[in-house]
Design a protein around this motif. Sequence first.
Motif, PDB file in Angstrom:
ATOM      1  N   GLU A  73       0.978  -3.210   7.887  1.00 51.78           N
ATOM      2  CA  GLU A  73       1.521  -3.578   6.581  1.00 51.78           C
ATOM      3  C   GLU A  73       3.010  -3.900   6.683  1.00 51.78           C
ATOM      4  OE1 GLU A  73      -1.195   0.094   5.756  1.00 51.78           O
ATOM      5  OE2 GLU A  73       0.315  -0.523   7.226  1.00 51.78           O
ATOM      6  N   SER A  74       3.473  -4.703   5.745  1.00 54.16           N
ATOM      7  CA  SER A  74       4.897  -4.987   5.606  1.00 54.16           C
ATOM      8  C   SER A  74       5.152  -5.448   4.185  1.00 54.16           C
ATOM      9  CB  SER A  74       5.342  -6.063   6.603  1.00 54.16           C
ATOM     10  OG  SER A  74       4.665  -7.278   6.362  1.00 54.16           O
ATOM     11  N   GLY A  75       6.429  -5.506   3.819  1.00 53.85           N
ATOM     12  CA  GLY A  75       6.797  -6.056   2.530  1.00 53.85           C
ATOM     13  C   GLY A  75       7.193  -5.037   1.483  1.00 53.85           C
ATOM     14  N   GLY A  76       7.072  -3.771   1.799  1.00 50.29           N
ATOM     15  CA  GLY A  76       7.480  -2.766   0.834  1.00 50.29           C
ATOM     16  C   GLY A  76       8.982  -2.754   0.646  1.00 50.29           C
ATOM     17  N   GLY A  77       9.437  -2.045  -0.373  1.00 49.61           N
ATOM     18  CA  GLY A  77      10.868  -1.966  -0.622  1.00 49.61           C
ATOM     19  C   GLY A  77      11.164  -1.429  -1.998  1.00 49.61           C
ATOM     20  N   LEU A  78      12.397  -1.632  -2.423  1.00 57.61           N
ATOM     21  CA  LEU A  78      12.878  -1.176  -3.721  1.00 57.61           C
ATOM     22  C   LEU A  78      12.889  -2.343  -4.695  1.00 57.61           C
ATOM     23  CD1 LEU A  78      14.246   0.995  -5.510  1.00 57.61           C
ATOM     24  CD2 LEU A  78      16.437   0.221  -4.550  1.00 57.61           C
ATOM     25  N   VAL A  79      12.317  -2.143  -5.861  1.00 60.81           N
ATOM     26  CA  VAL A  79      12.260  -3.193  -6.868  1.00 60.81           C
ATOM     27  C   VAL A  79      12.470  -2.572  -8.239  1.00 60.81           C
ATOM     28  CG1 VAL A  79       9.750  -3.023  -7.090  1.00 60.81           C
ATOM     29  CG2 VAL A  79      10.903  -5.156  -7.707  1.00 60.81           C
ATOM     30  N   GLN A  80      13.082  -3.321  -9.137  1.00 56.80           N
ATOM     31  CA  GLN A  80      13.266  -2.829 -10.497  1.00 56.80           C
ATOM     32  C   GLN A  80      11.958  -2.908 -11.273  1.00 56.80           C
ATOM     33  OE1 GLN A  80      16.562  -5.146 -12.089  1.00 56.80           O
ATOM     34  NE2 GLN A  80      17.898  -3.356 -11.882  1.00 56.80           N
ATOM     35  N   ALA A  81      11.827  -2.014 -12.227  1.00 55.75           N
ATOM     36  CA  ALA A  81      10.666  -2.058 -13.108  1.00 55.75           C
ATOM     37  C   ALA A  81      10.585  -3.433 -13.766  1.00 55.75           C
ATOM     38  CB  ALA A  81      10.766  -0.970 -14.163  1.00 55.75           C
TER      39      ALA A  81
ATOM     40  N   ASN B  89     -14.335   5.767   7.658  1.00 52.30           N
ATOM     41  CA  ASN B  89     -15.086   4.595   8.092  1.00 52.30           C
ATOM     42  C   ASN B  89     -14.263   3.314   8.005  1.00 52.30           C
ATOM     43  OD1 ASN B  89     -17.168   6.353   8.415  1.00 52.30           O
ATOM     44  ND2 ASN B  89     -18.604   5.262   7.100  1.00 52.30           N
ATOM     45  N   LEU B  90     -12.977   3.431   7.708  1.00 50.78           N
ATOM     46  CA  LEU B  90     -12.092   2.272   7.623  1.00 50.78           C
ATOM     47  C   LEU B  90     -11.003   2.381   8.681  1.00 50.78           C
ATOM     48  CD1 LEU B  90     -11.632   2.137   3.741  1.00 50.78           C
ATOM     49  CD2 LEU B  90     -13.220   0.782   5.134  1.00 50.78           C
ATOM     50  N   ASN B  91     -10.440   1.242   9.047  1.00 52.12           N
ATOM     51  CA  ASN B  91      -9.279   1.211   9.939  1.00 52.12           C
ATOM     52  C   ASN B  91      -8.027   1.078   9.085  1.00 52.12           C
ATOM     53  OD1 ASN B  91     -10.716   1.394  12.373  1.00 52.12           O
ATOM     54  ND2 ASN B  91     -11.117  -0.795  12.382  1.00 52.12           N
ATOM     55  N   TRP B  92      -7.134   2.041   9.196  1.00 55.95           N
ATOM     56  CA  TRP B  92      -5.975   2.123   8.307  1.00 55.95           C
ATOM     57  C   TRP B  92      -4.692   1.671   8.987  1.00 55.95           C
ATOM     58  CZ3 TRP B  92      -6.512   3.615   3.253  1.00 55.95           C
ATOM     59  CH2 TRP B  92      -7.746   4.174   2.903  1.00 55.95           C
ATOM     60  N   GLY B  93      -3.820   1.065   8.187  1.00 54.13           N
ATOM     61  CA  GLY B  93      -2.473   0.781   8.645  1.00 54.13           C
ATOM     62  C   GLY B  93      -1.590   2.006   8.457  1.00 54.13           C
ATOM     63  N   GLN B  94      -0.326   1.853   8.799  1.00 58.59           N
ATOM     64  CA  GLN B  94       0.597   2.986   8.765  1.00 58.59           C
ATOM     65  C   GLN B  94       1.232   3.177   7.398  1.00 58.59           C
ATOM     66  OE1 GLN B  94       1.372   0.019   9.793  1.00 58.59           O
ATOM     67  NE2 GLN B  94       3.372  -0.450   8.897  1.00 58.59           N
ATOM     68  N   GLY B  95       1.092   2.213   6.519  1.00 59.83           N
ATOM     69  CA  GLY B  95       1.625   2.318   5.168  1.00 59.83           C
ATOM     70  C   GLY B  95       2.992   1.683   5.024  1.00 59.83           C
ATOM     71  N   THR B  96       3.291   1.262   3.798  1.00 56.67           N
ATOM     72  CA  THR B  96       4.599   0.708   3.472  1.00 56.67           C
ATOM     73  C   THR B  96       5.015   1.242   2.103  1.00 56.67           C
ATOM     74  OG1 THR B  96       5.906  -1.344   3.323  1.00 56.67           O
ATOM     75  CG2 THR B  96       3.665  -1.429   2.450  1.00 56.67           C
ATOM     76  N   GLN B  97       6.264   1.654   1.989  1.00 56.24           N
ATOM     77  CA  GLN B  97       6.757   2.326   0.784  1.00 56.24           C
ATOM     78  C   GLN B  97       7.148   1.312  -0.279  1.00 56.24           C
ATOM     79  OE1 GLN B  97       7.326   5.897   0.200  1.00 56.24           O
ATOM     80  NE2 GLN B  97       7.504   5.061  -1.878  1.00 56.24           N
ATOM     81  N   VAL B  98       6.698   1.556  -1.490  1.00 60.31           N
ATOM     82  CA  VAL B  98       7.123   0.773  -2.650  1.00 60.31           C
ATOM     83  C   VAL B  98       7.814   1.723  -3.616  1.00 60.31           C
ATOM     84  CG1 VAL B  98       6.381  -0.560  -4.645  1.00 60.31           C
ATOM     85  CG2 VAL B  98       5.320  -0.959  -2.412  1.00 60.31           C
ATOM     86  N   THR B  99       9.053   1.430  -3.945  1.00 67.08           N
ATOM     87  CA  THR B  99       9.837   2.241  -4.861  1.00 67.08           C
ATOM     88  C   THR B  99      10.216   1.397  -6.070  1.00 67.08           C
ATOM     89  OG1 THR B  99      10.744   3.507  -3.006  1.00 67.08           O
ATOM     90  CG2 THR B  99      11.891   3.676  -5.117  1.00 67.08           C
ATOM     91  N   VAL B 100       9.984   1.931  -7.254  1.00 64.59           N
ATOM     92  CA  VAL B 100      10.288   1.204  -8.490  1.00 64.59           C
ATOM     93  C   VAL B 100      11.422   1.932  -9.199  1.00 64.59           C
ATOM     94  CG1 VAL B 100       9.394   0.301 -10.650  1.00 64.59           C
ATOM     95  CG2 VAL B 100       7.902   0.448  -8.639  1.00 64.59           C
ATOM     96  N   SER B 101      12.496   1.219  -9.476  1.00 62.51           N
ATOM     97  CA  SER B 101      13.671   1.818 -10.096  1.00 62.51           C
ATOM     98  C   SER B 101      13.863   1.299 -11.513  1.00 62.51           C
ATOM     99  CB  SER B 101      14.916   1.506  -9.272  1.00 62.51           C
ATOM    100  OG  SER B 101      15.187   0.115  -9.317  1.00 62.51           O
ATOM    101  N   ALA B 102      14.691   2.016 -12.245  1.00 62.84           N
ATOM    102  CA  ALA B 102      14.981   1.608 -13.622  1.00 62.84           C
ATOM    103  C   ALA B 102      15.900   0.397 -13.668  1.00 62.84           C
ATOM    104  CB  ALA B 102      15.622   2.781 -14.364  1.00 62.84           C
TER     105      ALA B 102
END
Length: 128
Positions: free
Chosen positions: A6-14, A115-128
Amino acid sequence: QVQPVESGGGLVQAGGSLRLSCAAPGTPFRYSVGWFRQAPGKEREFVAAINWGGSSTYYTDSVTGRFTISRDSAKNTVYLQMNSLKFEDAAVYYCAASRSAGGTIGDIVQAPPGNLNWGQGTQVTVSA
């Protein structure tokens, strides 16, 4: 078997948008794929799924109309376009692929996590 990345996670405003990518480098990505998320203190939950051919998609109710799952077979990549993000969307987002090539939405939604192959995860943070 495919190992998603996975990729593309990050900090984004509401109210903003973010696009996550799930890639299978060097591997024909002919698997059904799903996105899941896990917020702190909560269980991992299903978000969206797409079948191997891209002709069928399925979403959890809380993201319907805001999130779109799609795939680009030429790039061996599955995307999750997230619009109108809310505070409650903040989580670690995981991509999971079926273990058998081809398959249906059910292979993602109904499969036990093991039964699934999982990725390592990507963080999504939503700020005010």
